[in-house]
Write a protein that holds these residues in place. Structure first.
Motif, short mmCIF file in Angstrom:
data_model
loop_
_atom_site.label_atom_id
_atom_site.label_comp_id
_atom_site.label_asym_id
_atom_site.label_seq_id
_atom_site.Cartn_x
_atom_site.Cartn_y
_atom_site.Cartn_z
N CYS A 136 -8.49 18.15 49.09
CA CYS A 136 -9.06 18.78 47.89
C CYS A 136 -8.27 20.03 47.50
O CYS A 136 -8.05 20.28 46.31
CB CYS A 136 -10.52 19.13 48.13
SG CYS A 136 -11.61 17.71 48.25
N ALA A 137 -7.84 20.81 48.49
CA ALA A 137 -7.05 22.01 48.21
C ALA A 137 -5.73 21.63 47.55
O ALA A 137 -5.27 22.29 46.60
CB ALA A 137 -6.79 22.78 49.50
N PHE A 138 -5.11 20.57 48.03
CA PHE A 138 -3.83 20.12 47.45
C PHE A 138 -4.03 19.65 46.02
O PHE A 138 -3.23 19.97 45.13
CB PHE A 138 -3.25 18.99 48.30
CG PHE A 138 -2.04 18.35 47.69
CD1 PHE A 138 -0.80 18.97 47.75
CD2 PHE A 138 -2.13 17.11 47.06
CE1 PHE A 138 0.32 18.39 47.18
CE2 PHE A 138 -1.02 16.52 46.49
CZ PHE A 138 0.22 17.16 46.55
N ILE A 139 -5.09 18.89 45.77
CA ILE A 139 -5.33 18.36 44.43
C ILE A 139 -5.64 19.48 43.44
O ILE A 139 -5.14 19.49 42.30
CB ILE A 139 -6.47 17.33 44.45
CG1 ILE A 139 -6.08 16.12 45.30
CG2 ILE A 139 -6.80 16.87 43.04
CD1 ILE A 139 -4.84 15.42 44.84
N ALA A 200 -14.79 25.01 45.73
CA ALA A 200 -16.02 25.38 46.42
C ALA A 200 -17.12 24.36 46.17
O ALA A 200 -17.85 23.97 47.09
CB ALA A 200 -16.47 26.78 45.98
N GLY A 201 -17.24 23.91 44.92
CA GLY A 201 -18.28 22.93 44.60
C GLY A 201 -18.04 21.60 45.29
O GLY A 201 -18.99 20.97 45.79
N ASP A 202 -16.79 21.15 45.32
CA ASP A 202 -16.48 19.88 45.99
C ASP A 202 -16.73 19.98 47.49
O ASP A 202 -17.30 19.05 48.10
CB ASP A 202 -15.02 19.49 45.74
CG ASP A 202 -14.78 19.07 44.30
OD1 ASP A 202 -15.74 18.63 43.65
OD2 ASP A 202 -13.63 19.19 43.83
N MET A 203 -16.32 21.08 48.10
CA MET A 203 -16.51 21.21 49.54
C MET A 203 -17.97 21.39 49.92
O MET A 203 -18.40 20.98 51.00
CB MET A 203 -15.69 22.39 50.09
CG MET A 203 -14.18 22.16 50.03
SD MET A 203 -13.67 20.56 50.71
CE MET A 203 -14.34 20.64 52.37
N MET A 299 -4.58 13.93 34.47
CA MET A 299 -5.02 12.57 34.72
C MET A 299 -4.93 12.24 36.20
O MET A 299 -5.82 11.58 36.76
CB MET A 299 -4.17 11.57 33.92
CG MET A 299 -4.61 10.12 34.07
SD MET A 299 -3.60 8.98 33.11
CE MET A 299 -2.02 9.15 33.97
N THR A 300 -3.87 12.69 36.86
CA THR A 300 -3.74 12.47 38.30
C THR A 300 -4.87 13.13 39.06
O THR A 300 -5.46 12.55 39.99
CB THR A 300 -2.39 13.01 38.80
OG1 THR A 300 -1.33 12.37 38.09
CG2 THR A 300 -2.22 12.77 40.30
N MET A 305 -9.56 12.53 42.37
CA MET A 305 -10.86 13.07 42.75
C MET A 305 -11.97 12.05 42.55
O MET A 305 -12.93 12.01 43.32
CB MET A 305 -11.15 14.34 41.96
CG MET A 305 -10.32 15.54 42.36
SD MET A 305 -10.42 15.92 44.13
CE MET A 305 -12.16 16.21 44.34
N MET A 306 -11.85 11.21 41.52
CA MET A 306 -12.86 10.17 41.32
C MET A 306 -12.87 9.22 42.52
O MET A 306 -13.94 8.84 43.01
CB MET A 306 -12.59 9.40 40.03
CG MET A 306 -13.67 8.37 39.70
SD MET A 306 -13.37 7.46 38.17
CE MET A 306 -12.01 6.40 38.70
#
Length: 389
Positions: A136-139, A200-203, A299-300, A305-306
Protein backbone atom coordinates in the motif's frame (compact mmCIF):
# COMPACT_ATOMS: atom_id res chain seq x y z
CA UNK A 1 14.41 -4.19 17.56
CA UNK A 2 11.36 -5.83 19.13
CA UNK A 3 11.43 -9.64 19.15
CA UNK A 4 8.13 -10.51 20.79
CA UNK A 5 5.26 -10.94 18.37
CA UNK A 6 3.10 -8.44 20.23
CA UNK A 7 5.84 -5.80 20.10
CA UNK A 8 6.39 -6.36 16.38
CA UNK A 9 2.66 -6.11 15.72
CA UNK A 10 2.36 -2.91 17.75
CA UNK A 11 5.36 -1.44 15.90
CA UNK A 12 3.56 -1.99 12.58
CA UNK A 13 0.31 -0.50 13.89
CA UNK A 14 2.25 2.49 15.20
CA UNK A 15 3.05 3.51 11.60
CA UNK A 16 -0.66 3.53 10.78
CA UNK A 17 -1.32 5.61 13.88
CA UNK A 18 1.29 8.19 12.83
CA UNK A 19 -0.24 8.59 9.36
CA UNK A 20 -3.74 8.77 10.85
CA UNK A 21 -2.59 11.35 13.41
CA UNK A 22 -1.22 13.56 10.63
CA UNK A 23 -4.73 13.59 9.16
CA UNK A 24 -6.33 14.16 12.57
CA UNK A 25 -8.01 10.76 12.53
CA UNK A 26 -6.01 8.62 14.95
CA UNK A 27 -9.16 7.01 16.31
CA UNK A 28 -7.16 3.97 17.47
CA UNK A 29 -6.18 5.94 20.58
CA UNK A 30 -8.72 5.92 23.41
CA UNK A 31 -8.29 9.64 24.09
CA UNK A 32 -9.00 10.65 20.49
CA UNK A 33 -11.07 13.75 19.84
CA UNK A 34 -11.64 15.93 16.79
CA UNK A 35 -8.78 18.42 16.59
CA UNK A 36 -7.46 21.18 14.35
CA UNK A 37 -5.89 18.69 11.94
CA UNK A 38 -9.24 16.96 11.50
CA UNK A 39 -10.87 20.28 10.65
CA UNK A 40 -8.06 21.16 8.23
CA UNK A 41 -8.44 17.85 6.39
CA UNK A 42 -12.18 18.39 6.09
CA UNK A 43 -11.44 21.87 4.77
CA UNK A 44 -8.98 20.47 2.21
CA UNK A 45 -11.62 18.00 1.00
CA UNK A 46 -14.28 20.72 0.86
CA UNK A 47 -11.97 23.07 -1.05
CA UNK A 48 -11.11 20.26 -3.45
CA UNK A 49 -14.80 19.67 -4.14
CA UNK A 50 -15.16 23.42 -4.75
CA UNK A 51 -12.18 23.48 -7.12
CA UNK A 52 -13.55 20.46 -8.99
CA UNK A 53 -16.95 22.12 -9.36
CA UNK A 54 -15.28 25.27 -10.67
CA UNK A 55 -13.28 23.16 -13.14
CA UNK A 56 -16.44 21.51 -14.46
CA UNK A 57 -18.07 24.94 -14.85
CA UNK A 58 -15.05 26.35 -16.67
CA UNK A 59 -14.72 23.35 -18.97
CA UNK A 60 -18.36 22.65 -19.74
CA UNK A 61 -19.86 26.15 -19.73
CA UNK A 62 -16.94 28.40 -20.71
CA UNK A 63 -14.92 26.10 -22.98
CA UNK A 64 -17.90 24.02 -24.14
CA UNK A 65 -15.94 20.77 -23.60
CA UNK A 66 -18.03 18.04 -21.97
CA UNK A 67 -14.98 15.75 -21.73
CA UNK A 68 -13.76 17.88 -18.83
CA UNK A 69 -16.53 16.36 -16.72
CA UNK A 70 -15.10 12.86 -17.11
CA UNK A 71 -11.59 14.06 -16.37
CA UNK A 72 -12.81 15.67 -13.15
CA UNK A 73 -14.96 12.68 -12.17
CA UNK A 74 -12.03 10.30 -12.66
CA UNK A 75 -10.10 11.90 -9.80
CA UNK A 76 -12.72 13.95 -7.94
CA UNK A 77 -15.41 11.31 -7.94
CA UNK A 78 -12.88 8.78 -6.77
CA UNK A 79 -10.23 10.03 -4.38
CA UNK A 80 -12.24 12.88 -2.86
CA UNK A 81 -15.27 10.74 -2.13
CA UNK A 82 -13.04 7.99 -0.76
CA UNK A 83 -11.20 10.41 1.50
CA UNK A 84 -14.39 11.94 2.83
CA UNK A 85 -16.07 8.56 3.48
CA UNK A 86 -12.97 7.07 5.12
CA UNK A 87 -12.50 10.04 7.43
CA UNK A 88 -16.17 10.18 8.36
CA UNK A 89 -16.32 6.40 8.85
CA UNK A 90 -13.28 6.47 11.14
CA UNK A 91 -14.92 9.05 13.38
CA UNK A 92 -18.30 7.32 13.46
CA UNK A 93 -16.93 3.79 13.95
CA UNK A 94 -14.04 4.65 16.25
CA UNK A 95 -15.28 2.43 19.10
CA UNK A 96 -15.38 -0.58 16.78
CA UNK A 97 -11.89 0.22 15.50
CA UNK A 98 -10.52 0.31 19.04
CA UNK A 99 -12.33 -2.94 19.88
CA UNK A 100 -10.81 -4.73 16.88
CA UNK A 101 -7.33 -3.48 17.67
CA UNK A 102 -7.72 -4.32 21.36
CA UNK A 103 -8.76 -7.88 20.46
CA UNK A 104 -5.66 -8.28 18.33
CA UNK A 105 -3.42 -6.91 21.08
CA UNK A 106 -4.91 -9.39 23.55
CA UNK A 107 -4.49 -12.33 21.16
CA UNK A 108 -0.85 -11.53 20.44
CA UNK A 109 -0.02 -11.01 24.11
CA UNK A 110 -1.81 -14.21 25.17
CA UNK A 111 -0.64 -16.66 22.51
CA UNK A 112 2.95 -15.50 22.09
CA UNK A 113 3.60 -17.13 25.49
CA UNK A 114 2.42 -20.56 24.30
CA UNK A 115 4.25 -23.21 22.28
CA UNK A 116 6.00 -22.70 18.94
CA UNK A 117 2.90 -23.53 16.88
CA UNK A 118 1.06 -20.49 18.21
CA UNK A 119 4.12 -18.31 17.71
CA UNK A 120 4.39 -19.39 14.07
CA UNK A 121 0.73 -18.49 13.58
CA UNK A 122 1.35 -15.01 14.97
CA UNK A 123 4.45 -14.59 12.80
CA UNK A 124 2.43 -15.45 9.70
CA UNK A 125 -0.09 -12.75 10.59
CA UNK A 126 2.70 -10.21 11.11
CA UNK A 127 4.35 -11.08 7.79
CA UNK A 128 1.07 -10.77 5.91
CA UNK A 129 0.28 -7.39 7.48
CA UNK A 130 3.82 -6.18 6.80
CA UNK A 131 3.56 -7.22 3.16
CA UNK A 132 0.22 -5.46 2.68
CA UNK A 133 1.57 -2.35 4.42
CA UNK A 134 4.59 -2.17 2.12
CA UNK A 135 2.45 -2.76 -0.96
CA UNK A 136 0.00 0.00 0.00
CA UNK A 137 2.86 2.40 0.78
CA UNK A 138 4.40 1.71 -2.63
CA UNK A 139 1.11 2.22 -4.46
CA UNK A 140 0.35 5.49 -2.65
CA UNK A 141 3.90 6.73 -3.29
CA UNK A 142 3.46 5.78 -6.95
CA UNK A 143 0.29 7.86 -7.08
CA UNK A 144 1.71 10.98 -5.41
CA UNK A 145 5.23 10.95 -6.88
CA UNK A 146 4.37 9.40 -10.25
CA UNK A 147 1.75 11.97 -11.21
CA UNK A 148 3.93 14.83 -9.96
CA UNK A 149 7.11 13.65 -11.70
CA UNK A 150 5.30 12.99 -14.98
CA UNK A 151 3.91 16.53 -14.96
CA UNK A 152 7.34 18.02 -14.22
CA UNK A 153 9.03 15.99 -16.98
CA UNK A 154 6.43 16.94 -19.58
CA UNK A 155 6.70 20.57 -18.56
CA UNK A 156 10.52 20.72 -18.69
CA UNK A 157 11.24 18.38 -21.59
CA UNK A 158 8.22 18.75 -23.86
CA UNK A 159 7.16 22.25 -22.73
CA UNK A 160 3.62 20.91 -22.17
CA UNK A 161 1.66 22.61 -19.43
CA UNK A 162 -0.45 19.62 -18.41
CA UNK A 163 -1.86 19.88 -14.90
CA UNK A 164 -1.35 17.01 -12.46
CA UNK A 165 -5.12 16.60 -12.32
CA UNK A 166 -7.96 18.53 -13.93
CA UNK A 167 -8.58 20.79 -10.95
CA UNK A 168 -8.42 24.55 -11.45
CA UNK A 169 -8.03 27.08 -8.65
CA UNK A 170 -10.41 30.05 -8.84
CA UNK A 171 -8.75 33.41 -9.66
CA UNK A 172 -5.55 31.62 -10.79
CA UNK A 173 -4.92 31.51 -14.54
CA UNK A 174 -3.29 28.12 -15.17
CA UNK A 175 -2.44 29.09 -18.75
CA UNK A 176 0.28 31.50 -17.55
CA UNK A 177 3.66 30.19 -16.25
CA UNK A 178 3.10 31.65 -12.80
CA UNK A 179 -0.49 30.46 -12.58
CA UNK A 180 0.51 27.00 -13.81
CA UNK A 181 3.20 26.78 -11.10
CA UNK A 182 0.86 27.80 -8.27
CA UNK A 183 -1.92 25.53 -9.48
CA UNK A 184 0.44 22.53 -9.57
CA UNK A 185 1.93 23.46 -6.18
CA UNK A 186 -1.54 23.54 -4.57
CA UNK A 187 -2.43 20.25 -6.22
CA UNK A 188 0.77 18.59 -4.91
CA UNK A 189 -0.04 19.68 -1.35
CA UNK A 190 -3.58 18.38 -1.59
CA UNK A 191 -2.47 15.08 -3.17
CA UNK A 192 0.22 14.60 -0.49
CA UNK A 193 -2.31 15.13 2.31
CA UNK A 194 -4.66 12.76 0.54
CA UNK A 195 -1.87 10.18 0.23
CA UNK A 196 -1.42 10.04 4.01
CA UNK A 197 -5.18 9.79 4.42
CA UNK A 198 -5.53 6.99 1.86
CA UNK A 199 -2.72 5.02 3.45
CA UNK A 200 -4.04 5.40 6.98
CA UNK A 201 -7.58 4.55 5.91
CA UNK A 202 -6.50 1.48 3.94
CA UNK A 203 -4.31 0.18 6.76
CA UNK A 204 -7.09 0.71 9.29
CA UNK A 205 -9.07 -1.74 7.15
CA UNK A 206 -6.29 -4.18 6.27
CA UNK A 207 -4.91 -4.48 9.83
CA UNK A 208 -7.91 -6.36 11.32
CA UNK A 209 -8.85 -8.21 8.13
CA UNK A 210 -5.39 -9.66 7.52
CA UNK A 211 -5.35 -11.01 11.08
CA UNK A 212 -8.42 -13.15 10.39
CA UNK A 213 -5.93 -15.73 9.08
CA UNK A 214 -4.27 -15.66 12.50
CA UNK A 215 -7.55 -16.70 14.11
CA UNK A 216 -7.75 -19.71 11.80
CA UNK A 217 -4.16 -20.80 12.48
CA UNK A 218 -4.58 -20.43 16.25
CA UNK A 219 -7.75 -22.52 16.01
CA UNK A 220 -5.76 -25.25 14.27
CA UNK A 221 -3.20 -25.17 17.06
CA UNK A 222 -5.99 -25.56 19.59
CA UNK A 223 -7.29 -28.61 17.72
CA UNK A 224 -3.80 -30.10 17.86
CA UNK A 225 -3.72 -29.48 21.62
CA UNK A 226 -7.08 -31.22 21.89
CA UNK A 227 -5.74 -34.21 19.96
CA UNK A 228 -2.79 -34.46 22.35
CA UNK A 229 -5.13 -34.39 25.33
CA UNK A 230 -7.26 -37.14 23.79
CA UNK A 231 -4.13 -39.19 23.16
CA UNK A 232 -2.47 -38.58 26.53
CA UNK A 233 -5.57 -38.63 28.73
CA UNK A 234 -8.10 -40.84 26.89
CA UNK A 235 -10.10 -41.51 30.05
CA UNK A 236 -10.22 -37.90 31.25
CA UNK A 237 -13.32 -36.57 29.49
CA UNK A 238 -13.48 -33.50 31.73
CA UNK A 239 -10.06 -32.29 30.54
CA UNK A 240 -10.85 -32.74 26.85
CA UNK A 241 -14.29 -31.12 27.29
CA UNK A 242 -12.69 -28.03 28.81
CA UNK A 243 -10.35 -27.77 25.84
CA UNK A 244 -13.23 -28.25 23.40
CA UNK A 245 -15.23 -25.49 25.11
CA UNK A 246 -12.20 -23.22 24.87
CA UNK A 247 -12.08 -23.91 21.12
CA UNK A 248 -15.78 -23.12 20.70
CA UNK A 249 -15.42 -19.89 22.71
CA UNK A 250 -12.46 -18.86 20.56
CA UNK A 251 -14.48 -19.53 17.42
CA UNK A 252 -17.30 -17.36 18.78
CA UNK A 253 -14.70 -14.70 19.45
CA UNK A 254 -13.63 -14.97 15.81
CA UNK A 255 -17.21 -14.66 14.56
CA UNK A 256 -17.79 -11.53 16.65
CA UNK A 257 -14.51 -10.07 15.36
CA UNK A 258 -15.52 -10.78 11.74
CA UNK A 259 -19.05 -9.40 12.23
CA UNK A 260 -17.66 -6.19 13.75
CA UNK A 261 -15.28 -5.84 10.83
CA UNK A 262 -18.15 -6.25 8.37
CA UNK A 263 -20.29 -3.65 10.12
CA UNK A 264 -17.43 -1.14 10.50
CA UNK A 265 -16.28 -1.23 6.89
CA UNK A 266 -19.54 -1.85 5.04
CA UNK A 267 -19.76 1.65 3.55
CA UNK A 268 -16.00 1.92 2.97
CA UNK A 269 -15.89 -1.27 0.88
CA UNK A 270 -18.90 -0.19 -1.19
CA UNK A 271 -17.47 3.27 -1.87
CA UNK A 272 -13.96 1.95 -2.58
CA UNK A 273 -15.02 -0.52 -5.26
CA UNK A 274 -17.57 1.86 -6.81
CA UNK A 275 -15.18 4.83 -7.02
CA UNK A 276 -12.26 2.71 -8.22
CA UNK A 277 -14.48 1.37 -11.01
CA UNK A 278 -15.71 4.82 -11.99
CA UNK A 279 -12.18 6.24 -11.81
CA UNK A 280 -10.80 3.52 -14.09
CA UNK A 281 -13.61 3.96 -16.64
CA UNK A 282 -13.18 7.74 -16.83
CA UNK A 283 -9.39 7.52 -16.87
CA UNK A 284 -9.33 4.98 -19.71
CA UNK A 285 -11.61 7.27 -21.67
CA UNK A 286 -9.33 10.27 -21.04
CA UNK A 287 -6.23 8.28 -22.02
CA UNK A 288 -7.80 7.10 -25.27
CA UNK A 289 -8.64 10.71 -26.13
CA UNK A 290 -5.12 11.81 -25.15
CA UNK A 291 -6.39 14.49 -22.76
CA UNK A 292 -4.69 13.35 -19.53
CA UNK A 293 -1.13 11.93 -19.76
CA UNK A 294 -0.93 11.47 -15.98
CA UNK A 295 -3.96 9.21 -16.12
CA UNK A 296 -1.76 6.14 -16.60
CA UNK A 297 -0.47 6.49 -13.05
CA UNK A 298 -3.90 7.05 -11.56
CA UNK A 299 -5.42 4.15 -13.49
CA UNK A 300 -2.66 1.85 -12.23
CA UNK A 301 -3.32 2.97 -8.67
CA UNK A 302 -7.08 2.35 -8.93
CA UNK A 303 -6.67 -1.02 -10.62
CA UNK A 304 -4.09 -2.36 -8.17
CA UNK A 305 -5.94 -1.13 -5.08
CA UNK A 306 -9.23 -2.56 -6.32
CA UNK A 307 -7.61 -5.98 -6.66
CA UNK A 308 -5.91 -5.65 -3.28
CA UNK A 309 -9.33 -5.11 -1.68
CA UNK A 310 -10.83 -7.99 -3.67
CA UNK A 311 -7.87 -10.20 -2.72
CA UNK A 312 -8.38 -9.45 0.97
CA UNK A 313 -12.06 -10.33 0.56
CA UNK A 314 -11.07 -13.66 -1.00
CA UNK A 315 -8.74 -14.23 1.94
CA UNK A 316 -11.71 -13.99 4.31
CA UNK A 317 -13.70 -16.57 2.33
CA UNK A 318 -10.68 -18.90 2.21
CA UNK A 319 -10.25 -18.50 5.96
CA UNK A 320 -13.89 -19.40 6.61
CA UNK A 321 -13.49 -22.51 4.44
CA UNK A 322 -10.28 -23.34 6.31
CA UNK A 323 -12.11 -23.31 9.63
CA UNK A 324 -14.69 -25.72 8.23
CA UNK A 325 -11.89 -28.01 7.02
CA UNK A 326 -10.29 -27.85 10.46
CA UNK A 327 -13.49 -29.10 12.08
CA UNK A 328 -13.34 -32.12 9.78
CA UNK A 329 -9.62 -32.83 9.41
CA UNK A 330 -7.66 -31.24 12.27
CA UNK A 331 -9.45 -32.93 15.17
CA UNK A 332 -9.71 -36.62 15.99
CA UNK A 333 -13.47 -36.43 16.29
CA UNK A 334 -13.75 -40.23 16.51
CA UNK A 335 -12.00 -40.06 19.89
CA UNK A 336 -14.58 -37.63 21.23
CA UNK A 337 -17.54 -38.70 23.31
CA UNK A 338 -21.07 -38.34 21.95
CA UNK A 339 -21.71 -35.15 23.93
CA UNK A 340 -18.40 -33.70 22.72
CA UNK A 341 -19.23 -34.55 19.12
CA UNK A 342 -22.49 -32.65 19.48
CA UNK A 343 -20.59 -29.59 20.67
CA UNK A 344 -18.24 -29.86 17.70
CA UNK A 345 -21.23 -30.24 15.37
CA UNK A 346 -22.70 -26.97 16.66
CA UNK A 347 -19.44 -25.19 15.94
CA UNK A 348 -19.31 -26.77 12.48
CA UNK A 349 -22.80 -25.48 11.64
CA UNK A 350 -21.86 -22.00 12.76
CA UNK A 351 -18.68 -22.14 10.65
CA UNK A 352 -20.64 -23.25 7.59
CA UNK A 353 -22.91 -20.21 7.89
CA UNK A 354 -20.22 -17.61 8.51
CA UNK A 355 -20.56 -14.84 5.90
CA UNK A 356 -17.65 -13.10 4.22
CA UNK A 357 -17.15 -9.48 3.22
CA UNK A 358 -19.56 -8.09 0.64
CA UNK A 359 -19.92 -5.08 -1.64
CA UNK A 360 -23.09 -3.44 -0.44
CA UNK A 361 -24.65 -6.78 0.57
CA UNK A 362 -25.03 -7.50 -3.15
CA UNK A 363 -21.76 -8.98 -4.40
CA UNK A 364 -19.08 -10.90 -2.51
CA UNK A 365 -15.79 -9.06 -2.11
CA UNK A 366 -13.58 -11.52 -3.98
CA UNK A 367 -11.15 -11.82 -6.87
CA UNK A 368 -13.88 -13.31 -9.03
CA UNK A 369 -15.99 -10.19 -8.47
CA UNK A 370 -12.94 -8.08 -9.30
CA UNK A 371 -12.59 -9.86 -12.64
CA UNK A 372 -16.27 -9.35 -13.42
CA UNK A 373 -16.00 -5.66 -12.54
CA UNK A 374 -12.93 -5.33 -14.78
CA UNK A 375 -14.86 -6.76 -17.73
CA UNK A 376 -17.69 -4.31 -17.09
CA UNK A 377 -15.21 -1.43 -16.83
CA UNK A 378 -13.72 -2.28 -20.22
CA UNK A 379 -17.15 -2.52 -21.85
CA UNK A 380 -18.26 0.83 -20.41
CA UNK A 381 -15.03 2.54 -21.48
CA UNK A 382 -15.41 1.28 -25.05
CA UNK A 383 -19.03 2.45 -25.15
CA UNK A 384 -17.95 5.93 -24.06
CA UNK A 385 -15.20 6.02 -26.65
CA UNK A 386 -17.59 5.04 -29.45
CA UNK A 387 -20.01 7.71 -28.25
CA UNK A 388 -17.24 10.33 -28.38
CA UNK A 389 -16.38 9.38 -31.95
Amino acid sequence: MPHRQSDRFKAIVRITKICADICGANVLEHDYHINIRTVLVFMVITLSFGFMSYTIYDGFVVQDDWKIILQVLSIGGGTLVQGFVKLLNCILEQKNFRYLLGELYDIYEDYELKHIGYQRSLNKGIHLLSYIMKLCAFIVALLVLGMTIMTVIRSLVFNANDLIVQCLVPFVDATTPKGFFWTCAIQVVFIAVGGFGFYAGDMAFFTPVTQIVTFRDILRCKFQDLNEILLTFPANEKKSTEMLKDIIQFHQRYMKFLATTQDSYFMVILVQIATYSMGIVCTIFCILLGTWPGGYVYMTYCLVMMYVYCGIGTLVYVTNDGIIDSCYNDVNWYDLSVSQQKLLRIMLRMAQNTPGLTIGSVLPLSMNTGLQVTKSIYSMAMMLFQFAE
